[in-house]
Structures are given as structure tokens and as C-alpha cells.
Scaffold this active site. Sequence first.
Site, PDB file in Angstrom:
ATOM      1  N   HIS B  66      21.851  62.644  54.407  1.00 39.34           N
ATOM      2  CA  HIS B  66      22.714  62.920  53.443  1.00 39.34           C
ATOM      3  C   HIS B  66      23.633  63.424  53.925  1.00 39.34           C
ATOM      4  O   HIS B  66      25.409  63.297  53.912  1.00 39.34           O
ATOM      5  CB  HIS B  66      22.248  63.481  52.650  1.00 39.34           C
ATOM      6  CG  HIS B  66      23.083  63.416  51.192  1.00 39.34           C
ATOM      7  ND1 HIS B  66      23.362  64.897  51.662  1.00 39.34           N
ATOM      8  CD2 HIS B  66      23.767  63.192  50.491  1.00 39.34           C
ATOM      9  CE1 HIS B  66      24.100  65.826  50.025  1.00 39.34           C
ATOM     10  NE2 HIS B  66      25.196  63.700  49.851  1.00 39.34           N
ATOM     11  N   GLU B  69      26.129  62.045  56.513  1.00 36.31           N
ATOM     12  CA  GLU B  69      27.506  60.977  55.260  1.00 36.31           C
ATOM     13  C   GLU B  69      28.247  61.615  55.444  1.00 36.31           C
ATOM     14  O   GLU B  69      29.836  61.270  55.558  1.00 36.31           O
ATOM     15  CB  GLU B  69      26.959  60.059  54.050  1.00 36.31           C
ATOM     16  CG  GLU B  69      27.437  59.838  53.055  1.00 36.31           C
ATOM     17  CD  GLU B  69      26.988  60.201  51.960  1.00 36.31           C
ATOM     18  OE1 GLU B  69      28.513  60.755  50.957  1.00 36.31           O
ATOM     19  OE2 GLU B  69      25.893  60.507  50.886  1.00 36.31           O
ATOM     20  N   HIS B  70      28.144  62.997  55.033  1.00 32.26           N
ATOM     21  CA  HIS B  70      29.021  63.620  54.587  1.00 32.26           C
ATOM     22  C   HIS B  70      29.935  64.564  55.447  1.00 32.26           C
ATOM     23  O   HIS B  70      31.165  64.257  55.511  1.00 32.26           O
ATOM     24  CB  HIS B  70      29.025  65.224  54.016  1.00 32.26           C
ATOM     25  CG  HIS B  70      28.557  65.519  52.625  1.00 32.26           C
ATOM     26  ND1 HIS B  70      28.662  65.798  51.457  1.00 32.26           N
ATOM     27  CD2 HIS B  70      27.756  64.755  51.842  1.00 32.26           C
ATOM     28  CE1 HIS B  70      28.207  66.585  50.861  1.00 32.26           C
ATOM     29  NE2 HIS B  70      28.134  65.291  50.647  1.00 32.26           N
ATOM     30  N   GLU B 141      26.042  71.079  45.867  1.00 29.15           N
ATOM     31  CA  GLU B 141      25.478  69.757  45.555  1.00 29.15           C
ATOM     32  C   GLU B 141      23.730  69.787  44.752  1.00 29.15           C
ATOM     33  O   GLU B 141      23.648  69.170  43.907  1.00 29.15           O
ATOM     34  CB  GLU B 141      25.588  68.979  46.046  1.00 29.15           C
ATOM     35  CG  GLU B 141      25.577  67.319  45.777  1.00 29.15           C
ATOM     36  CD  GLU B 141      26.000  65.924  46.772  1.00 29.15           C
ATOM     37  OE1 GLU B 141      25.850  66.399  47.680  1.00 29.15           O
ATOM     38  OE2 GLU B 141      25.632  64.753  46.829  1.00 29.15           O
TER      39      GLU B 141
END
Lengths: 425, 426
Positions: B66, B69-70, B141
Site C-alpha cells: 500500500h 502504491e502511494h 490514513e
Amino acid sequence: MGIISESVQAINGYKLHIVNTDKYKTNTIVWKMKAPLTKEDVTLRALLPYVLQSNSEKYPTTGKLRSYLDELYGASFFVDLAKKGEFHIISFSLEMANEKFLTDPTPLLKKGFEFLTEILLKPNLNNHAFNKVTVENEKRTLKQRIQSVYDDKMRYSNYRLVQEMCKDESYSLHVHGEMEAVEPITAEQLYEYYLQALKTDELDLYVIGDVKEDEVKAIAEQLLPFDDRKPQVIEASVNHEKRNVHEVKEQQDVKQGKLNIGYRTNILYGDDDYYALQIFNGIFGGFSHSKLFLNVREKASLAYYVTSRLESHKGLMMVMSGIDNKNYEEAVRIIHEQMEAMIKGDFTEEEMNQTKAVIKNQLLETVDTSRGMVEVLYHNVVSRKDISLQEWMDKMDQVKKEDVMAVAKKVNLDTIYFLTGKEEL
Amino acid sequence: MEKILFDQLQEEMYYEKLSNGLDVYVLPKKGFNKTYATFTTKYGSVDNHFSPPGKEEVQVPDGIAHFLEHKLFEKEDGDVFQQFSKQGASANAFTSFTRTAYLFSSTSNVEKNLETLIDFVQEPYFTEKTVEKEKGIIGQEITMYDDNPDWRLYFGLIQNMYKNHPVKIDIAGTIESISHITKDMLYECYHTFYHPSNMLLFIVGPVDQQEIMKLVKDNQALKEYKELPEIKRIFEEEPQIVAEKKQVLQMNVQTSKCLVGIKAVNVNQTGKEMMKTELSLNVMLDILFGKSSDHFSTLYNDGLIDETFSFDYTQENGFGFAMVGGDTSDPDRLAEVLKGILLGAKGTITTESLERTKKKKIGAFLRAVNSPEYIANQFTRYAFNEMNLFDVVPTLESITLEDIEKAAGELLSEERFTVCQVVPKR
């Protein structure tokens, strides 16, 4: 022909809107009922559609009603509520397969209309009242629905901002009504309200799909007859006096603080400077290229989400973000700086063009779904305007930098709401 | 380029496997304004233990897929969101247990946007400084999800089920675990999992298949990729029984929540067999708990469930689960009743309810394929498991009572049940 070919005609006490298109594998029917948002009625209106969708005369239990929908190739049927400006809107939506994609050719649209008619006009009654068990069940669910806002902190803080900001206006009412008003509602009283709503609400029927206009009109005229009525008009109150900024902090057991900031834009949907307001919001906070995203998130690393959005029929703009409790001052400062930059015209032609392109894209994407299309078209009903999508986009294209700066000067900060964790206050 | 026709749906799709191994699919959709494209790698949060090409096996920090991905969105000259919005597109990405997908949608400049999508995913740029900066953003997040009772409930249930499998790890990791991520680790994961032969590109919208395919091929021809040896993913042995029978989370909520979960067996299936299992179990859950079922009415009338009630069965390579539940006034009683219904389900399903539910599911599928997002995302998910999205309707039509009894018989066993609840903090 524009991007959407909508035919609108007044029949039987309501407006019939037809959009004929072959791009979907389904046909969609949406029935909308609009009335002024008031403290007296809001909870009744929040309960009514859920009672109506539970069962009917012909399908006296939810099980029977839903079994019938399954038989119609899993027609999706749901109700929802919205608050737009000074109005409360109830929608019934039915979407069913277009039989040309099925191995079974039974025509479904007419059956869909008959079903909707059953729901709207033939409820499950006992002695001039709705079925009591149904009403009690739905009262319980409504209470849970109202209560659940508290558990979703993003929704909760947004609701609290509106409550604080619009304290003396009906807009502060929650779309699902008021907790304490639920219990006293009786099956008789709700039935009376139902009769009244059918008589006085402004009604709109949307039919979207691969349909024949004459056929739809004939079915609608036959199955859904209502008396003519005069739509109720409320002038939305804009041009609020600029007041001292109202700052509210609330403490709860949360890990992440929720920062919600409300502004009065003093501009409504369809106003001359509404298009410039859209661009303003886009450059300021609406997108991932906007000032808020770049400065609060990418530069300062304070937040994962930070965004602004407009309430077009009420003249509000709302910023929302989730931040650490300790970063409250810094986040608020950076957000204010971005607003200052907007007022000073500290943005480029490139940002203008970028924002226009993205908004245009967003609009065109929205009308790719039948529900999105209905929502876009319904703006005209709420605002009593007649703006086509093409006109919308053309007017936006013509917006100049000075128009956006002029809008920035009209936008007034009103309320800052912060939901904060325990340790910080 | 291969042409694949779906007569009943009146759709056609084009496919080509490029020489570097990339799978490309184009589904022209007339009448739509929007083109939607996803560029997906078969790499998700569960792939945290593997051997990079030609190297010793490594165990990487939780949340790194993840995080990667960012970070792919950031380039030397700024972030890619800017580029997309200049071209009138909106871009996004998501990481799941088994996939990382990058996507855009746009109604203009489709070719340019498609090139931007492919190029930004294929040109990583990580520095220590930007990696550090991202930790603050992802930290927020993670905190946001920590406050979300539905997310906590969902993950709590998966954690109950799995003892060793990394599906039990939160996709974003923890603030602690991501603090160990470095740029070198990101590059290592990138070079292992972002080879074209591990990826799938799907484009759906009002496009010309020839032009799109040519654009992708020309773009890929300019980039050099060495052939990738097979990726070695390492998973520990996972018991069939659940790790924990029950977990109760106290949170700042007013309404309690309860989910009942069942840990799947047969998680080594792929292709048609997997689709049959998945659809059979979803049909079964719909018959038992759908709004037209007796159970739904009874539970609703008793005030044990409300409109948040939902159910689902999902399966991937190596793990899978059924979940049933929602908000409730009595989490213990709901858990008990749901468990009773599921364990007693065998033999109660009628042909009439099966036929009705199949119709319902077919209608729901037609509704779903109105959505370009659904088509691209689900097609990719199915393809990574050697299934074809467009087999859903014929497979649904073929399901018999025996199929359901068989799948249910294998799944429903007391030792694979678990319960997770969220209750108001006292």
C-alpha cells in the site's frame, strides 16, 4: 442534440422526464417527491418512504414483496432522502434488466411501473392507517439510522458543522429527522401525512433507458394519476451578513481529530457567478490538484484527506479533513492561507484550465450512470431553472480569472468545527 | 489481437498478450462518455514474504504494498495527479489483499491519459525524503481507519480466522510497521512484482480497439524488460480451524455490531471450479439471508438486524471467508441465531428459492456491467484467478441444488466459525 436528450412534459399533476438511451443494460425509474424542509414534517418524511417500501396491499410482507422483485430478474428497488437547499426530497428508485439481454423475453418495464404504482398508491392499510407492525418496525430502524450518524465520525462531524452553522435555519435539520420525534408518530398520523404529501408535494418521474416515449407516457398516464398542484416556492436566503467566526470544539474518544470548516458562498445554483464558484471550489479544495490537497497533505503531511465541496442550493462550502489533534492550529492556518491566496488571485491560468477540464470530466462521467443523470437533471427542478448540461459547460468555459477572484471575495468564513480526542483539550 | 464475443450481453472484447508478458484487454463501450482504465499488478498486502529475482527470501514490513502504491504517484517533477488533471482525468489507486490497481477515468485525451498511466506505474521514483514525508500521510490514513468501527469489525473477524496467513494483517500496516519502510525496500518490492508479466491492463469505454492496442504496444516496445523468473511467494501452513472463536472490541459507538465469519476450505481452487464454489455459496447466503428470505423477516421483525445487515462469500488463492452480520441491538443473540441458521442450512434449500435467487443474481450482474469500473476491476480480479468475468451468467444458470449442498457441506463446520463484535465502551 446535446449530451443528454431529456424530454419533459407535464401530465397528471407531475412532470414526466424521459431520457431515451441504449447505453444501459437496464431501465431505471425514479419517482421524486419534494416539499419544504420543516421541523414539523421532517421526521414524518424520513419514516414514510421506508414504510411504503416495506410492503403493500398485494405484497403484505417484505418477504413477499422482495420475492416478487427477485422474480423480475432482481429488480433493484430502494428509497433515499436528500436535503437540497430549503427542501426535503424523497426518492423511490427502481432499476430492472432490459429483457433484450435475457433469455426470457417477458417485458419488465410495464411490470416495473405496476410495482411502483402498488408501492405509492396501494399501501398495506388497516382502518385508515398504515399497518401498525410495519410502522413500529420502521420507527425502530429509523431510530437506529439516526443514531448511527454518531458512530461514523466523518458523517457526525459534518452534521455537527451544519447544525452549528445553520442553527436558526431549517437546513440544520437532519435529513432523517429528529430522534425524539420518532416515537410519538402513530400509524394514523403517518397515513394522514402520506395523503397530504401525495396532494401537495412537487412530483417528478424520471424514466431512463432504451424505452419508447409514447409507450412510457401512456403507461404513466394510466397508472399514476395525480391532481394538479402548485409547487411550493421558497426563496433561499443568501447574502448573509458577515459575522464573527464561530469556533466550536467538541471532545470525544477518537484517535483522529475531524476538522470541518463552513463558509457562506452567497451564490446559488444557476446564479451568474455560480460557474465561477465551481472553478473557485475546484482550485481551492475540490480535487487532488487543488491547493488544500497540495498544501495540507502533500507539503505539510498533516492529513490523508482534505477536501472542499459545495452545497449548491444552500450557498455553502464545506472543508473537511482528518488530522492529529495537536495539528489543529497549523491545519487551520494553512487552510486560511489558501483562502487568502484565492482572494489575492494567487493561481495561474493553468490551474484554471486544469480545473475546468476536471469539472467537465466529472460532469460527463456523472451522466454515464442513470442515477447520476437523474441527479444532474433534478438540479433544475430544485432551482426552478432550465440549464442544459451543454450550457453549464459552455458557461464554465467562459469563466475568467477575475470572475473567480470576485467569487473568492464573496465567500465568507462562518464556522470552524473540530471534533478532538480526549488528551488535547 | 484476439476478439472475444459475448452474444447475450451484446459486448465484444479484444485481448493480446504482449511480448514482455503484459496482458491487455480492450472493451469498447459505445454511448458512454467515459473511458476507464486500470493497470493492475498481482501484488497485494498478503505478498510480504518472497524471493526477489535471483535473491534470498525476504520478509518485508506490513503495509508496504500500500505504501508503494502511494509513492508511485510522486515523481521528480511533482505528483502525477497534476498531470492527469491537466489532461482532464481523475486518477486513483487501491491496494487489496492480492492486487494493487492504478486507474484513471476521463472523457477526453484518452490516449494521453493512458500513456501517463502506463508510464507513471513503470517509472518509479523513490527518495528517502519523500518516503519519510509519506509516513505522516499514511499515518493519518491508518488513524482514520482505527476510528472506523465497521473496518475494525471486518478486520477483527479476519484476524480471528487466520493464525499465520498474512491476510490477517491490515492492508495499510500500522504506524509502527511503516516506520521501518525505506526506499530500497520499495525498489525491491517494485522490481519483484511490477514486471509486465505480472500485470494486466484493462481499458473500457468509447474507444477504438486498434488504436488503443497500437498505443500500448508502441509504448511497451520502447521499454526494456528482462525476462522475469517465476515469483516465489512464501506462505506458512495455515490450519483449517479458526485461530480465535470470539473477539469483542470496545469502541466509542452507540450501536453494537456483530459479524459471524466462516473460514473457507478449498482455497487452492482456481478457474471454473473456483467460480462455481464462489457463486454457489453466494447464492446460498442470498437464499438464507436475502430480503425475500424468512430469516431476514424474522430477524428484522425481532429487531436483531437493520438495513446495515449484509452477507458475502469471497475466495482468493490461499484464503477465503463468508461473513454475515451488521448493526444489532443484541450482538450475542444475533451471533447465536446466525450460527444456528448456517449450521442448520443443509437440506433446507428449495428449488423454487434457488431459481428465484439465480434470476435475481443474473439481474444484478446486468446492472453491474453498466459500470465500466465494475467491469475493469472485476475482470482483473477474475483473470488473476484464471476465471472469466463473463462466465458469471452461464455459471449461475448452471448451479444446481447439489452444487449448493456440496459447497455448503464443505464450508459449514463448527470449528471454522468465529464471531467479532463492536460494543459501546463502558
